[in-house]
Design a protein around this motif. Structure first.
Motif, PDB file in Angstrom:
ATOM      1  N   TYR A 175     -28.253  42.709 -28.502  1.00  0.00           N
ATOM      2  CA  TYR A 175     -26.872  42.220 -28.423  1.00  0.00           C
ATOM      3  C   TYR A 175     -26.789  40.759 -27.968  1.00  0.00           C
ATOM      4  O   TYR A 175     -25.700  40.201 -27.891  1.00  0.00           O
ATOM      5  N   GLU A 176     -27.923  40.153 -27.645  1.00  0.00           N
ATOM      6  CA  GLU A 176     -27.907  38.828 -27.026  1.00  0.00           C
ATOM      7  C   GLU A 176     -27.967  37.658 -28.002  1.00  0.00           C
ATOM      8  O   GLU A 176     -27.787  36.507 -27.601  1.00  0.00           O
ATOM      9  N   SER A 177     -28.235  37.913 -29.287  1.00  0.00           N
ATOM     10  CA  SER A 177     -28.309  36.818 -30.258  1.00  0.00           C
ATOM     11  C   SER A 177     -26.950  36.182 -30.469  1.00  0.00           C
ATOM     12  O   SER A 177     -25.953  36.871 -30.691  1.00  0.00           O
ATOM     13  N   GLY A 178     -26.928  34.852 -30.413  1.00  0.00           N
ATOM     14  CA  GLY A 178     -25.685  34.126 -30.648  1.00  0.00           C
ATOM     15  C   GLY A 178     -25.554  32.933 -29.722  1.00  0.00           C
ATOM     16  O   GLY A 178     -26.500  32.557 -29.011  1.00  0.00           O
ATOM     17  N   ALA A 179     -24.372  32.324 -29.731  1.00  0.00           N
ATOM     18  CA  ALA A 179     -24.114  31.144 -28.902  1.00  0.00           C
ATOM     19  C   ALA A 179     -23.534  31.561 -27.553  1.00  0.00           C
ATOM     20  O   ALA A 179     -22.531  32.281 -27.485  1.00  0.00           O
ATOM     21  N   HIS A 180     -24.161  31.106 -26.475  1.00  0.00           N
ATOM     22  CA  HIS A 180     -23.708  31.383 -25.110  1.00  0.00           C
ATOM     23  C   HIS A 180     -23.102  30.089 -24.551  1.00  0.00           C
ATOM     24  O   HIS A 180     -23.776  29.050 -24.508  1.00  0.00           O
ATOM     25  N   ARG A 181     -21.866  30.176 -24.120  1.00  0.00           N
ATOM     26  CA  ARG A 181     -21.144  28.982 -23.655  1.00  0.00           C
ATOM     27  C   ARG A 181     -20.999  29.006 -22.138  1.00  0.00           C
ATOM     28  O   ARG A 181     -20.661  30.036 -21.550  1.00  0.00           O
ATOM     29  N   VAL A 182     -21.259  27.863 -21.502  1.00  0.00           N
ATOM     30  CA  VAL A 182     -21.110  27.762 -20.054  1.00  0.00           C
ATOM     31  C   VAL A 182     -20.033  26.729 -19.721  1.00  0.00           C
ATOM     32  O   VAL A 182     -19.951  25.672 -20.347  1.00  0.00           O
ATOM     33  N   GLN A 183     -19.198  27.072 -18.752  1.00  0.00           N
ATOM     34  CA  GLN A 183     -18.159  26.161 -18.262  1.00  0.00           C
ATOM     35  C   GLN A 183     -18.373  25.981 -16.765  1.00  0.00           C
ATOM     36  O   GLN A 183     -18.221  26.924 -15.992  1.00  0.00           O
ATOM     37  N   ARG A 184     -18.754  24.755 -16.376  1.00  0.00           N
ATOM     38  CA  ARG A 184     -19.000  24.478 -14.961  1.00  0.00           C
ATOM     39  C   ARG A 184     -19.093  22.970 -14.736  1.00  0.00           C
ATOM     40  O   ARG A 184     -19.130  22.189 -15.690  1.00  0.00           O
ATOM     41  N   VAL A 185     -19.154  22.589 -13.480  1.00  0.00           N
ATOM     42  CA  VAL A 185     -19.316  21.180 -13.116  1.00  0.00           C
ATOM     43  C   VAL A 185     -20.816  20.886 -13.074  1.00  0.00           C
ATOM     44  O   VAL A 185     -21.531  21.429 -12.227  1.00  0.00           O
TER      45      VAL A 185
END
Length: 358
Positions: A175-185
């Motif tokens: 289930y982990e294939s794909g684009a992972h997006r992170v939002q942080r400073v």
């Protein structure tokens, strides 16, 4: 469904008898095959037997309800309700267990993580994801072997490839294939502004000789000096190996082992897996099929998950699931998300199966 369960129970008993035979015990390959088949049947058979026991108890409990003894009638009613509730639970559990199995579920996997959008921060996040999967693997008792890595100057990796081996690895990590997006400073942000960066993950089931045979006549092998960490010995010997599949131009390098032989073996295994995965994708596209899971297609471009640090939030966009426990997830408690994906996947497959029956 009952006929299928009877056949499975009979086969389970047959295997139990076979495993007692001396000629089977002495045949390691056959013993392993039968033991594996036995484990795959055991859970269904145990539930089926409990189901039969509960079903046989219901007529007697219904009869006891009619008793003139009020106390006995009340006890029978309470036990009947419990029995019927448990029977309903078991029936649903059996339905899930009888769903068509993904043939790759028991396989080990090859994972590739790349820093994508966001420069240094994307590479740092790729490193965070690798650490997350490493900790998750540790909780599962799985083993991780890094095949190739390109460390980033600011931390993390611009690219890292690794194998994960253990029990039912693909069934969880698919289930982990794909684009992972992170939002942080980012640590490099002096103004305290939140940035959005992306790292991509590709999970491929490890290919075996049965799946795909590599023709060594199509392979070119090159050796070079390793550039990664490891001390003087790494950098002064030609231990790193790059293997190229000439017909497709697909190339894989491995430099994490000191031995050239070990690096070559790992690179060939990774190349075989990549070629097999490519063939599977091409076949599915030609047939208009999706990837094995009903949840997403597993494409790199598909945005599957957001990790929002200010809100301590993880959101999986495929199933609309959100949990405010990012700190736990990033530390390897990935089952908080993956179990939700598995449950939803099973639910969709059951719905699709019921729709076909209708």
């Amino acid at each position: 469904m009952t006929d299928r369960l009877k056949i499975m129970e009979e086969r389970y008993e047959e295997i139990n008898s076979l495993l007692m035979q001396p000629e089977i015990v002495s045949d390691v390959k056959k013993l392993t095959e039968l033991s594996k088949e036995q484990r795959s049947l055991e859970k269904v058979v145990v539930l089926y037997r409990e189901q039969k026991k509960l079903e046989s108890a219901i007529p007697d409990l219904k009869e006891m309800k009619k008793s003139n003894d009020l106390e006995m009638a009340e006890m029978a009613q309470a036990e009947l309700e419990e029995t019927e509730a448990r029977l309903s639970e078991i029936t649903e559990e059996i339905k899930v267990l009888l769903l068509p199995k993904d043939p790759n579920d028991e396989k080990n996997v090859v994972v590739e993580i790349r820093g994508a959008v966001g420069g240094d921060e994307a590479n740092i996040f790729a490193g965070d994801l690798f650490r997350m999967y490493s900790k998750y693997a540790e909780t599962k008792g799985w083993k991780i072997q890094v095949v190739d890595a390109m460390p980033s100057e600011m931390g993390g990796y611009s690219q890292i490839q690794f194998m994960v081996s253990g029990d039912m690895v693909y069934s969880f990590l698919k289930y982990e294939s794909g684009a992972h997006r992170v939002q942080r400073v980012p640590a490099t942000e002096s103004q305290g502004r939140i940035h959005t960066s992306v790292a991509t993950v590709l999970v491929m089931p490890e290919a075996s000789e049965i799946d795909f045979q590599l023709d060594m006549n199509d392979i070119r092998v090159d050796t070079f000096c390793s550039s990664g960490p490891g001390g003087q010995g790494v950098n002064t010997t030609y231990s790193a190996v790059r293997v190229t599949h000439i017909p497709t131009g697909l190339s894989v390098a491995c430099q994490t082992n000191r031995s050239q032989h070990e690096n070559k073996a790992a690179a060939l295994q990774l190349l075989t897996t990549r070629l097999y995965d490519q063939l599977v994708r091409e076949k599915e596209e030609a047939e208009g099929a999706t990837r094995q899971s009903l949840i997403g297609k597993g494409d790199r471009s598909e945005k599957i998950r957001t990790y929002n640090y200010p809100q301590n939030r993880v959101t999986d966009h495929r199933i609309g699931f959100t949990i405010n426990r990012l700190d736990a997830v990033i530390e390897g408690k990935l089952d908080l998300v993956i179990q939700e994906l598995i449950a939803e996947d099973q639910k969709r497959k059951l719905s699709a199966q019921e729709a076909v029956k209708l």
